[in-house]
Scaffold this motif. Structure first.
Motif: not given
Length: 489
Positions: A322-325, A329-331, A361-362
Motif C-alpha cells: 500500500a505504501e509503495h503504491q 503516485g498511485t492510489f 488514508a494515505h
C-alpha cells in the motif's frame, strides 16, 4: 507590538509562546484560522453533538514529551484518558494484534512471537524517558544516553533491513510493527518510519496513547489559557500577509511550513536561503473522513473494541504494498487507514449511545479525490456491518487540507517528506535549523526537528535559541516551565 510574535497557533507555536511568556516577555500569537490550535482542533464536522478531531486524535506524546511533562497538562485541566489497548491491528479472519498498555499482556497475546516482541521493546520501555529525549532532541545535540542510544540504534538497523523478517515467525507481530511505522507515510522499512515505530511502540507500553476528554482542542486551549494568564494575546482570524507588520517585534517565530515563511518574508530572505528553502520537499498525504455512527464499530477481532487507535491495512506485506503504491503516485488498491475511536474512553464526543469515528488514508500529495468509499471498504473488511452504522460523514481530500491548516501542503500532515535526509536535516542542512537569515526570526513548526507530532518540541528548541540570542536569557526553557525565574547572562 509585543516583544515576541508567534505566527501560527499549533502546539509548537503555542509551546514557544508559553515559554516566552514564562520568561516574562510580552507575547502575541497570530492565527489565520478563526479557531486556534492548528492540528489539534476539534469541531462538529458531521452532525450536531458529534465532536471530531480535525487532525490529531490520539496523543502518544502528551504524557511523554519533555515539554508537556514540564508544562503538566493535567495541572492545567486537561483530562487525558488512556485506553486499555493503545492500538490494535486487525487481520483477515477475525484476528487482531493488540498493543496493551502492559507489555507482558501483549507478549502473552502474541504466543511464540511474544518473546521476540519483549526483546524488541522491553529495554526501550524500561528506559522510555531516555528514548523520548533522544527522539525529541534537535538531532544536533542528542542527550548522552549511550546505552539507550545503542539499544535504539541496533533495533533501528534491524527493523529497517531484511533482517526484520527474521525476528518474528507469525503474521501478527510484524503487521503490528509495520502498522505503527506507516504513521510516517512512507515505506514501513524506511529509517524514519522504523524510528517512529520504535518510539511510538515504546510509548504504547509506557503510559499509553492518550485521548483528551472532549477532544484534542483541550490541549491548545490549556496552553492558550496559560499565555493569556501571563498577559499574552492569541488573535485568531489574522492572516499575516507581509513581514512588515512583524518588523517591530524583537523576535518572530513562524509555526508554519517553509512555504508560508517564504510567502510572508519573501525578498527579505537572501536568495541562497530562499532557494534552498524552496527545495524543501513535501511528502505524501492523507484523505480524512470523519463519521457519525449510531453505535460502536463491530470489530471482528476480539479486543479491537478496547483500542483507541487502529491500523487497518492487513499483513506487513500488504502494508508495504500500500505504501509503495502511494509512493509511486498511485492510489493503493487497499489503502492504509489509521482509525481512532475516542468513544472507548470518552463518552462526551457524541450523543448518548452514538459514536464518532476518525479515519484517514494515505494518498498521493495534492489529490482532490474523495476515497471515502475505499476507507469504508477497509473498515468493513475488519468490522462487517460498519456501513450500516453510518449516520453522516465528512470528507477532507488531501488537496483541501491546506484550507484549514496551511502547514499541510498538498495534504502532507507531516509538514515535510519523511525521507532519511529530510528527517535529519529539516528544513535545511544547517547547524541551527530554527534560525533564519532575518535577525530574530525563527522557524518552529513540525518542518524543523524533531518533526511531526503533538509534542511542542520544535517550539521549545526554537524558543531556547530565541531567548538566549535575542534576550540573553540562559535559563533552560524546561526550568522556566517548572516555575524557575529567568536568568540573564
Amino acid at each position: 507590538m509585543a516583544e515576541v510574535v508567534v505566527v501560527g497557533s499549533g502546539p509548537n507555536g503555542l509551546a514557544a509562546a508559553v515559554i516566552a511568556a514564562r520568561a516574562g516577555l510580552s507575547v502575541r500569537v497570530l492565527e489565520a484560522q478563526e479557531q486556534a490550535g492548528g492540528g489539534s482542533r476539534t469541531a462538529e464536522l458531521t452532525l450536531p453533538g458529534f465532536h471530531h478531531d480535525i487532525c490529531a486524535g490520539a496523543h502518544p506524546m502528551a504524557l511523554a514529551s519533555p515539554f508537556f511533562r514540564a508544562f503538566d497538562l493535567a495541572a492545567h485541566g486537561v483530562d487525558l484518558l488512556t485506553p486499555t489497548v493503545s492500538y490494535a491491528h486487525p487481520l483477515d479472519g477475525g484476528v487482531a494484534g493488540l498493543a496493551w498498555r502492559n507489555l507482558e499482556s501483549t507478549v502473552a497475546d502474541l504466543g511464540r512471537d511474544g518473546r521476540p516482541w519483549r526483546e524488541l521493546f522491553a529495554p526501550l520501555v524500561e528506559h522510555w524517558p531516555d528514548v523520548v529525549e533522544l527522539a525529541m532532541s534537535d538531532l544536533r545535540h542528542p542527550p548522552l544516553r549511550i546505552g539507550t542510544g545503542v539499544k535504539f540504534a541496533t533495533r533501528l538497523l534491524e527493523q529497517a533491513s531484511p533482517l526484520s523478517d527474521n525476528r518474528f515467525s507469525g503474521d501478527v507481530a510484524p503487521a503490528m510493527f509495520s502498522g505503527v511505522a506507516a504513521h510516517a507515510i512512507t515505506s514501513p522499512r524506511a529509517f524514519p518510519a522504523v524510528g517512529a515505530a520504535l518510539l511510538l511502540g515504546t510509548l504504547a507500553h509506557a503510559g499509553g496513547w492518550v485521548i483528551p476528554r472532549g477532544g484534542s482542542q483541550a490541549i491548545p486551549n490549556a496552553m492558550i489559557a496559560e499565555i493569556e494568564r501571563l498577559g499574552g494575546e492569541v488573535r485568531t482570524g489574522h492572516r499575516v500577509e507581509d513581514f512588515a507588520e512583524l518588523a517591530t517585534a524583537r523576535a518572530v517565530l513562524f509555526d508554519t511550513s517553509p512555504a508560508e515563511l517564504l510567502r510572508v518574508a519573501g525578498d527579505r530572505l537572501p536568495a541562497r536561503y530562499r532557494n534552498s528553502l524552496g527545495r524543501f520537499r513535501y511528502g505524501n498525504a492523507a484523505c480524512k473522513v470523519d463519521f457519525a455512527l449510531s453505535g460502536p464499530v463491530p470489530w471482528a477481532g476480539e479486543g479491537a473494541e478496547l483500542a483507541g487507535t487502529l491500523h487497518l491495512v492487513g499483513t506487513r506485506a500488504q502494508a508495504m504494498q500500500a505504501e509503495h503504491q502511494v509512493a509511486t503516485g498511485t492510489f493503493a488498491d487497499r489503502p492504509y487507514v489509521l482509525a481512532i475511536q475516542p468513544g472507548v474512553v470518552d463518552p462526551t464526543r457524541a450523543p448518548e449511545g452514538k459514536h464518532t469515528f476518525y479515519t484517514y488514508a494515505h494518498v498521493p500529495n495534492g489529490t482532490d479525490r474523495d476515497i471515502s468509499d475505499q476507507i469504508i471498504d477497509q473498515v468493513e473488511r475488519f468490522a462487517p456491518g460498519f456501513r450500516d452504522l453510518i449516520l453522516a460523514k465528512h470528507v477532507t481530500p488531501a488537496a483541501f487540507m491546506p484550507a484549514h491548516n496551511a502547514n499541510y501542503v498538498g495534504g502532507d500532515i507531516s509538514a515535510g517528506a519523511m525521507s532519511t535526509r529530510q528527517t535529519l536535516f529539516r528544513p535545511l542542512a544547517r547547524w541551527n535549523p530554527y534560525s533564519t537569515p532575518i535577525p530574530g526570526t525563527y522557524l518552529c513548526s513540525s518542518s524543523t526537528p524533531p518533526g511531526p507530532g503533538v509534542h511542542g518540541m520544535p517550539g521549545l528548541h526554537a524558543a531556547h535559541h530565541m531567548l538566549r540570542n535575542r534576550f540573553g536569557i540562559v535559563t533552560d526553557p524546561l526550568d522556566l516551565l517548572r516555575g524557575k525565574s529567568p536568568a540573564y547572562r
